[in-house]
Structures are given as structure tokens and as C-alpha cells.
Scaffold this motif. Structure first.
Motif, PDB file in Angstrom:
ATOM      1  N   TYR A  15       4.763  -0.061  -6.647  1.00  0.00           N
ATOM      2  CA  TYR A  15       3.774  -0.721  -7.493  1.00  0.00           C
ATOM      3  C   TYR A  15       2.729   0.264  -8.015  1.00  0.00           C
ATOM      4  O   TYR A  15       2.123   0.042  -9.050  1.00  0.00           O
ATOM      5  CB  TYR A  15       3.111  -1.844  -6.687  1.00  0.00           C
ATOM      6  N   ASN A  16       2.523   1.362  -7.291  1.00  0.00           N
ATOM      7  CA  ASN A  16       1.517   2.359  -7.672  1.00  0.00           C
ATOM      8  C   ASN A  16       2.092   3.547  -8.430  1.00  0.00           C
ATOM      9  O   ASN A  16       1.363   4.483  -8.744  1.00  0.00           O
ATOM     10  CB  ASN A  16       0.768   2.854  -6.436  1.00  0.00           C
TER      11      ASN A  16
ATOM     12  N   ILE B 160       4.609   6.629  -1.697  1.00  0.00           N
ATOM     13  CA  ILE B 160       3.867   5.902  -2.719  1.00  0.00           C
ATOM     14  C   ILE B 160       4.566   4.571  -2.993  1.00  0.00           C
ATOM     15  O   ILE B 160       5.763   4.527  -3.281  1.00  0.00           O
ATOM     16  CB  ILE B 160       3.797   6.708  -4.045  1.00  0.00           C
ATOM     17  N   ASN B 161       3.815   3.479  -2.876  1.00  0.00           N
ATOM     18  CA  ASN B 161       4.367   2.168  -3.153  1.00  0.00           C
ATOM     19  C   ASN B 161       4.844   2.120  -4.600  1.00  0.00           C
ATOM     20  O   ASN B 161       4.162   2.625  -5.502  1.00  0.00           O
ATOM     21  CB  ASN B 161       3.303   1.095  -2.899  1.00  0.00           C
TER      22      ASN B 161
ATOM     23  N   GLU C 150       0.819  -1.212   0.000  1.00  0.00           N
ATOM     24  CA  GLU C 150       0.000   0.000   0.000  1.00  0.00           C
ATOM     25  C   GLU C 150       0.853   1.263   0.000  1.00  0.00           C
ATOM     26  O   GLU C 150       2.022   1.230   0.359  1.00  0.00           O
ATOM     27  CB  GLU C 150      -0.879   0.023   1.264  1.00  0.00           C
ATOM     28  N   ASP C 151       0.221   2.375  -0.357  1.00  0.00           N
ATOM     29  CA  ASP C 151       0.805   3.680  -0.089  1.00  0.00           C
ATOM     30  C   ASP C 151       0.672   3.908   1.415  1.00  0.00           C
ATOM     31  O   ASP C 151      -0.237   3.360   2.048  1.00  0.00           O
ATOM     32  CB  ASP C 151       0.054   4.777  -0.841  1.00  0.00           C
TER      33      ASP C 151
ATOM     34  N   TYR D 222       4.249  -7.079  -6.095  1.00  0.00           N
ATOM     35  CA  TYR D 222       2.969  -7.359  -5.448  1.00  0.00           C
ATOM     36  C   TYR D 222       2.880  -8.810  -4.953  1.00  0.00           C
ATOM     37  O   TYR D 222       2.115  -9.117  -4.052  1.00  0.00           O
ATOM     38  CB  TYR D 222       1.818  -7.046  -6.406  1.00  0.00           C
TER      39      TYR D 222
END
Length: 197
Positions: free
Chosen positions: A26-27, A23-24, A11-12, A68
């Protein structure tokens, strides 16, 4: 007893400061992901890291696409809309509920005291959000700024240096505990962060 929350790794992370965001990876969009790679590949940053090899664009994007599925967390620190650093928690060890922590900042921020803030964020995420029991770190002995900042956060030096026996004098193995985090006087650190920010 604290309940470990591995979901945070994906998550963020919320922060109390309005102009900063974690910010992750992944995002991140592709442009932001390549910005973090550019910072990590900068010679001043790489020279301070245990793994100092250049990472290709393809390898980085492939790596991010697999995050993830793993029990690891990588976050970009953004101020307003500029990426200015990164924190990570990797190598989760169930036996002692620990992670290996790491971080880096923009080259222009080296020596400004900003390392205190990025370290604070790494500890905050690990102990307050993920709720692990320990963070382990390996730091190059000649990275004086990192050694000082880690000592400020109550790092205990471990004797083993098992991951780098051939270069035993080149690295310090450090450990931080959740108990130390909760019992440590954060007043000095918060004062330094306020000064830096």
C-alpha cells in the motif's frame, strides 16, 4: 497469551538489518508496485505458484488499492533501493488465529539460499509482529527448493489438501505454529542467513 496485532498488516515492518526494508504494498509508489508485479509475473516465479495466472497491470493496481480495507498483509522486500522479493499473510482465520503465508524472490536469486531469508522474514512478521498462532501454506510438490526451506522452518505436512482435491499429488499443505517458532532452534537458520547475506 499473545495479543494479535492486525494493524501490522497495514504498516511497513522494521528490520534489524540496515540495508533491507519491508514496505507494505500500500505504501509503494506506482513504479515500485509495477516492479513487484513484474517479478510475480515472471515465468520462473509463476510456475512455482499455486495461482500461476498472469496478472494485468490494471488488476494489480486495483488489488493494491483495496488492501487497506482487508485483514491481509503484502510487503515488498527492498535491498538498498531494489525490490528483490515479497511476503504475504492472507486468508485470516479467526477460529485458529492463522494466516496463509506466501513469498517469492527475484528469479536470479532462486537456488542461492535467499529463500531462507525471505521465509525467515515471513515467520518473523507473522509470529513476532502480528502475533498469530499459525501460518498455513500450500506448496507445489515439484518446487523442491520451497519444500526444503519449509521443512527447515519446521513445517508439518497436513493430510487434507482440501483446497486442491483434484490435484492432490501436485501440492503439499503445510503448517507452522507460533510455539514451533519460539521453541525452534533458530541458530542454524541464522547461520544460513548470515552466509546468504
Amino acid at each position: 497469551m499473545l495479543q494479535l496485532n492486525l494493524d501490522v498488516l497495514k504498516e511497513d515492518c522494521p528490520l534489524d538489518t540496515e540495508s533491507y526494508q519491508l514496505i507494505n504494498y500500500y505504501n509503494l509508489n506506482k513504479k515500485e508496485s509495477l516492479e513487484i508485479l513484474s517479478i510475480r509475473n515472471h515465468s520462473l516465479i509463476r510456475s512455482r505458484m499455486v495461482k500461476s495466472n498472469l496478472i494485468s497491470k490494471e488488476d494489480h493496481l486495483n488489488f493494491v488499492s483495496t488492501l487497506y480495507k482487508k485483514n491481509v498483509g503484502y510487503w515488498a522486500l527492498k535491498k538498498d533501493n531494489e525490490i528483490i522479493g515479497s511476503i504475504s499473510l492472507v486468508d485470516y482465520d479467526k477460529t485458529d488465529c492463522s494466516f496463509v503465508g506466501g513469498n517469492f524472490i527475484l528469479p536470479r536469486l532462486i537456488g542461492t539460499g535467499f529463500g531462507v531469508f525471505i521465509n525467515y522474514l515471513m515467520h518473523y512478521v507473522a509470529f513476532e509482529l502480528v502475533k498469530c498462532k499459525k501460518i498455513k501454506a500450500i506448496v507445489k510438490t515439484d518446487n523442491i527448493n520451497a519444500v526444503r526451506v519449509n521443512k527447515l522452518f519446521g513445517a508439518e505436512t497436513l493430510d487434507d489438501n482440501s483446497s486442491n482435491k483434484e490435484n492432490i499429488n501436485e501440492y503439499l499443505s503445510l503448517e507452522f505454529s507460533a510455539n514451533g517458532w519460539y521453541n525452534y532452534n533458530k541458530k542454524v537458520i541464522r547461520k544460513l542467513i548470515k552466509y546468504v547475506l
